[in-house]
Design an enzyme around this catalytic site. Structure first.
Site, PDB file in Angstrom:
ATOM      1  N   LYS A   6      19.462 -27.734 -87.979  1.00  0.00           N
ATOM      2  CA  LYS A   6      19.688 -29.187 -88.152  1.00  0.00           C
ATOM      3  C   LYS A   6      20.130 -29.813 -86.824  1.00  0.00           C
ATOM      4  O   LYS A   6      19.669 -29.387 -85.776  1.00  0.00           O
ATOM      5  CB  LYS A   6      20.677 -29.440 -89.300  1.00  0.00           C
ATOM      6  CG  LYS A   6      20.238 -28.716 -90.583  1.00  0.00           C
ATOM      7  CD  LYS A   6      20.964 -29.166 -91.804  1.00  0.00           C
ATOM      8  CE  LYS A   6      20.447 -28.393 -93.016  1.00  0.00           C
ATOM      9  NZ  LYS A   6      21.031 -28.827 -94.266  1.00  0.00           N
ATOM     10  N   GLU A  32      16.606 -34.063 -96.022  1.00  0.00           N
ATOM     11  CA  GLU A  32      17.318 -34.976 -95.112  1.00  0.00           C
ATOM     12  C   GLU A  32      16.325 -35.892 -94.385  1.00  0.00           C
ATOM     13  O   GLU A  32      16.663 -37.026 -94.055  1.00  0.00           O
ATOM     14  CB  GLU A  32      18.183 -34.158 -94.134  1.00  0.00           C
ATOM     15  CG  GLU A  32      19.411 -33.596 -94.853  1.00  0.00           C
ATOM     16  CD  GLU A  32      19.895 -32.248 -94.353  1.00  0.00           C
ATOM     17  OE1 GLU A  32      19.519 -31.834 -93.242  1.00  0.00           O
ATOM     18  OE2 GLU A  32      20.654 -31.591 -95.103  1.00  0.00           O
ATOM     19  N   GLU A  55      14.618 -26.452-102.334  1.00  0.00           N
ATOM     20  CA  GLU A  55      16.021 -26.698-101.989  1.00  0.00           C
ATOM     21  C   GLU A  55      16.544 -27.832-102.870  1.00  0.00           C
ATOM     22  O   GLU A  55      16.291 -29.008-102.582  1.00  0.00           O
ATOM     23  CB  GLU A  55      16.151 -27.130-100.519  1.00  0.00           C
ATOM     24  CG  GLU A  55      15.631 -26.126 -99.521  1.00  0.00           C
ATOM     25  CD  GLU A  55      16.203 -26.383 -98.131  1.00  0.00           C
ATOM     26  OE1 GLU A  55      16.941 -25.520 -97.643  1.00  0.00           O
ATOM     27  OE2 GLU A  55      15.935 -27.440 -97.540  1.00  0.00           O
TER      28      GLU A  55
END
Ligand code: 13P
Length: 243
Positions: free
Chosen positions: A5, A93, A161
């Protein structure tokens, strides 16, 4: 698979890549893939120069365009040129903070695969959808829409996820996970025929060494996509050790 990330800095990335590759050597029958931030790719490629063949490099996103006037975007060809063989597409995200819809993700997969990148499509439902009992429906819908243009199952992996399990310490129970992976597998078989069986399936969301064993007990699961625990080489490679 290690999704770093937006964490770390230059010296951190280099050390983490080196240490992870060093410890991964012990597990020759596992494949490890690191997904550093874009700006770390060149350094990490250098750090992995002497790594065993079981360690590969990937990027966290890719443009749906091939090249041109698309300020801030990174093309598939730029990634292969930096030694990437993998790319994440549709991480929750990116869906949430960058507003990436399924239709855009379908284009990204098409463009990335055309350059030979293995695409790891991320899918998963939100807490609200989970609580409304819509998990299977959402996940199958995401899968179908994102794979609308995908014909090459050899360059595809799918990571489930659940959004509510990412970075929260909450891991979906085996009872939550099992029916979803069965549906994902069936959708891939429906789309790709028997070749759909070869698409690697991963679970992601608060995976750590101490829950890896249970996650890998689900037949359909071939691997895990790890965020927080991948930022330390030992805690990441311990997942492989415990699994
Ligand atoms: P965590 O392992 O930190 O929950 O992150 C999971 C993830 O989003 C990997 O892509």
């Amino acid at each position: 698979m290690a999704n770093w990330k937006m964490n770390g800095d230059r010296s951190f990335w280099y050390n983490l890549a080196e240490q992870t590759a060093l410890q991964a050597k012990e597990f020759k029958d596992c494949k490890f893939v690191m997904f550093p931030p874009f700006v770390a790719l060149a350094d990490v490629e250098n750090a992995l120069f002497e790594a065993e063949k079981n360690v590969e490099l990937g990027a966290q996103d890719v443009s749906n365009y091939e090249h041109g006037a698309f300020t801030s975007q990174v093309s598939a060809e730029m990634l292969t040129g930096l030694g990437c063989s993998y790319v994440l597409v549709g991480h929750s995200e990116c869906r949430e903070y960058l507003g990436q819809p399924d239709e855009l993700l379908a284009e990204k997969i098409e463009v990335a695969q055309a350059k030979g990148l293995k695409t790891v499509l991320c899918i998963g439902e939100t807490l609200e959808e989970y609580e409304a009992g819509q998990s299977v429906q959402i996940v199958v819908e995401q899968l179908e829409k994102c794979l609308a243009n995908c014909e090459n199952s050899d360059l595809l992996a799918v990571a489930y996820e659940p959004v509510w399990a990412i970075g929260t310490g909450k891991v979906a129970t085996i009872d939550d996970i099992k029916p979803i992976f069965a549906e994902i597998k069936q959708s891939l078989l429906d789309k790709f025929g028997s070749k759909g069986d070869n698409v690697a399936l991963l679970y992601g969301g608060s995976v750590k060494a101490d829950n890896a064993n249970e996650i890998f007990s689900v037949d359909e699961i071939n691997g895990v996509l790890v965020g927080g625990a991948s930022l330390d080489a030992t805690s990441f490679v311990d997942i492989a050790r415990n699994a």
